[in-house]
Design an enzyme around this catalytic site. Structure first.
Site, PDB file in Angstrom:
ATOM      1  N   GLU A 126     -11.732   4.299  -1.182  1.00 37.06           N
ATOM      2  CA  GLU A 126     -12.014   4.602   0.237  1.00 37.06           C
ATOM      3  C   GLU A 126     -12.812   5.894   0.407  1.00 37.06           C
ATOM      4  OE1 GLU A 126      -8.959   3.794  -0.970  1.00 37.06           O
ATOM      5  OE2 GLU A 126      -7.405   5.086  -0.219  1.00 37.06           O
TER       6      GLU A 126
ATOM      7  N   LYS B 240       2.847   3.155  -5.666  1.00 39.10           N
ATOM      8  CA  LYS B 240       2.313   2.073  -6.517  1.00 39.10           C
ATOM      9  C   LYS B 240       3.360   1.543  -7.479  1.00 39.10           C
ATOM     10  CE  LYS B 240      -0.797   3.277  -3.945  1.00 39.10           C
ATOM     11  NZ  LYS B 240      -0.799   2.562  -2.617  1.00 39.10           N
TER      12      LYS B 240
ATOM     13  N   ASP C  80       0.831  -1.220   0.000  1.00 41.81           N
ATOM     14  CA  ASP C  80       0.000   0.000   0.000  1.00 41.81           C
ATOM     15  C   ASP C  80       0.855   1.255   0.000  1.00 41.81           C
ATOM     16  OD1 ASP C  80      -2.647   1.387   2.124  1.00 41.81           O
ATOM     17  OD2 ASP C  80      -2.391   1.378  -0.056  1.00 41.81           O
TER      18      ASP C  80
ATOM     19  N   ASP D  59      -3.300  -3.000  -2.524  1.00 43.03           N
ATOM     20  CA  ASP D  59      -4.321  -1.958  -2.627  1.00 43.03           C
ATOM     21  C   ASP D  59      -4.099  -1.157  -3.910  1.00 43.03           C
ATOM     22  OD1 ASP D  59      -5.311   0.972  -0.678  1.00 43.03           O
ATOM     23  OD2 ASP D  59      -6.459  -0.342  -1.998  1.00 43.03           O
ATOM     24  N   ASN D  60      -5.141  -0.440  -4.355  1.00 40.66           N
ATOM     25  CA  ASN D  60      -5.014   0.580  -5.414  1.00 40.66           C
ATOM     26  C   ASN D  60      -4.556   0.077  -6.772  1.00 40.66           C
ATOM     27  OD1 ASN D  60      -3.593   2.040  -2.682  1.00 40.66           O
ATOM     28  ND2 ASN D  60      -5.486   2.899  -3.499  1.00 40.66           N
TER      29      ASN D  60
HETATM   30  N1  77G Z   1       9.554   2.971  -0.480  1.00 42.54           N
HETATM   31  C1  77G Z   1       8.633   3.241   0.473  1.00 42.54           C
HETATM   32  N2  77G Z   1       8.651   2.539   1.619  1.00 42.54           N
HETATM   33  C2  77G Z   1       7.738   2.850   2.561  1.00 42.54           C
HETATM   34  N3  77G Z   1       6.824   3.831   2.459  1.00 42.54           N
HETATM   35  C3  77G Z   1       6.800   4.506   1.318  1.00 42.54           C
HETATM   36  C4  77G Z   1       7.675   4.247   0.289  1.00 42.54           C
HETATM   37  N4  77G Z   1       7.400   5.081  -0.718  1.00 42.54           N
HETATM   38  C5  77G Z   1       6.383   5.847  -0.317  1.00 42.54           C
HETATM   39  N5  77G Z   1       6.018   5.526   0.888  1.00 42.54           N
HETATM   40  C6  77G Z   1       5.018   6.205   1.670  1.00 42.54           C
HETATM   41  C7  77G Z   1       3.620   5.821   1.185  1.00 42.54           C
HETATM   42  C8  77G Z   1       3.130   6.848   0.212  1.00 42.54           C
HETATM   43  C9  77G Z   1       1.611   6.802   0.066  1.00 42.54           C
HETATM   44  C10 77G Z   1       1.207   5.529  -0.681  1.00 42.54           C
HETATM   45  N6  77G Z   1      -0.248   5.476  -0.932  1.00 42.54           N
HETATM   46  C11 77G Z   1      -0.786   6.175  -1.940  1.00 42.54           C
HETATM   47  O1  77G Z   1      -0.100   6.873  -2.653  1.00 42.54           O
HETATM   48  C12 77G Z   1      -2.280   6.128  -2.121  1.00 42.54           C
HETATM   49  C13 77G Z   1      -2.886   7.136  -2.871  1.00 42.54           C
HETATM   50  C14 77G Z   1      -4.280   7.155  -3.046  1.00 42.54           C
HETATM   51  C15 77G Z   1      -4.885   8.237  -3.825  1.00 42.54           C
HETATM   52  C16 77G Z   1      -5.557   7.958  -5.010  1.00 42.54           C
HETATM   53  C17 77G Z   1      -6.159   8.993  -5.735  1.00 42.54           C
HETATM   54  C18 77G Z   1      -6.062  10.291  -5.279  1.00 42.54           C
HETATM   55  F1  77G Z   1      -6.642  11.287  -5.982  1.00 42.54           F
HETATM   56  C19 77G Z   1      -5.381  10.581  -4.104  1.00 42.54           C
HETATM   57  C20 77G Z   1      -4.791   9.554  -3.379  1.00 42.54           C
HETATM   58  C21 77G Z   1      -5.077   6.160  -2.461  1.00 42.54           C
HETATM   59  C22 77G Z   1      -4.464   5.152  -1.722  1.00 42.54           C
HETATM   60  O2  77G Z   1      -5.213   4.156  -1.145  1.00 42.54           O
HETATM   61  C23 77G Z   1      -3.079   5.119  -1.552  1.00 42.54           C
HETATM   62  O3  77G Z   1      -2.539   4.093  -0.841  1.00 42.54           O
HETATM   63 MG    MG Z   2      -3.960   2.539  -0.548  1.00 48.50          MG
END
Ligand code: 77G
Ligand code: MG
Length: 217
Positions: free
Chosen positions: A199, A144, A141, A169-170
């Protein structure tokens, strides 16, 4: 407003959730996201599928990549058996700090370890540094485009065994096309796609993918 959305969510949880009660923390977080501010939690239909996977699998060792505020970490850990644990990885220090508070509020700090690093670095250390032999459940999650990199790393480290579940997810919004092509094309997994609502948005569709590892140990 000197605060971030994540800090406002935490404040709301501290004011409205019952301390030590994971269900209350999740219900309250959902209420916040429905009435105050949207947040990217694997909630509602996505959460229901995750609950069912954990109930059926009864995993001992779980890995989550992309903790955010800890919603899905709490959702997973609330169903884990006493000796089972979840390692959750979050590269963003602000998210990780809020997640640790949410985990503590839910009373699950003995089951959940939040690690503030890039997932690519921690996967290689899981065996030696985190005393992991095999992963029963992996929840993808985080960013992506990193799903495919990290599932390949997990395979390289031989962290999966027959029956391990990888839940992503996603896979529709924002989408993970490279990952879907890889996992569905691999003879080592049986994959199932679930069309779900995005969500907290009743008029948007997303998708989640459940893949069961059937390859060689
Ligand atoms: N290499 C690593 N290791 C660990 N954490 C790490 C990483 N690299 C980053 N991250 C930190 C996570 C960054 C957030 C990831 N999730 C998402 O980006 C995400 C976005 C949306 C979304 C969709 C449409 C929209 F209009 C707006 C938002 C929905 C979701 O359910 C999501 O999970
Ligand atoms: Mg997600």
């Amino acid at each position: 407003k000197g605060t971030t959305r994540e800090q406002r969510a935490l404040k709301y949880l501290k004011e409205h959730a019952r301390e030590g009660d994971p269900d209350s923390v999740l219900e309250t977080f959902d209420e916040f996201c429905r009435t105050q501010e949207w947040a990217m939690n694997a909630a509602e239909e996505k959460g229901d599928i995750l609950d069912e996977i954990v109930r059926e699998l009864r995993p001992t060792t779980c890995l989550e990549l992309g903790t955010y505020c800890g919603y899905s970490a709490v959702r997973i850990a609330r169903q884990l058996s006493p000796s089972a644990r979840l390692i959750t990885v979050e590269v963003n220090p602000d998210y990780a700090a809020v997640a640790r508070e949410v985990v503590k509020l839910a009373g699950l700090q003995d089951k959940i370890e939040v690690i503030n690093v890039d997932s690519g670095d921690v996967i290689r250390e899981l065996k030696d540094k985190y005393d992991v032999t095999k992963l029963d459940l992996v929840f993808l999650d985080h960013w992506k485009y990193l799903y495919i990199r990290d599932i390949k790393l997990i395979e390289e480290e031989k962290l999966l065994k027959k029956g391990s579940v990888v839940f992503a997810d996603n896979v529709i919004i924002p989408g993970a096309p490279g990952y879907l092509e890889y996992i569905r094309g691999s003879k080592n997994y049986n994959s199932t796609f679930y069309s779900v609502h995005f969500e907290y948005m009743d008029d948007m569709k997303d998708g989640v993918e459940k893949s069961v590892y059937i390859g060689d140990e």
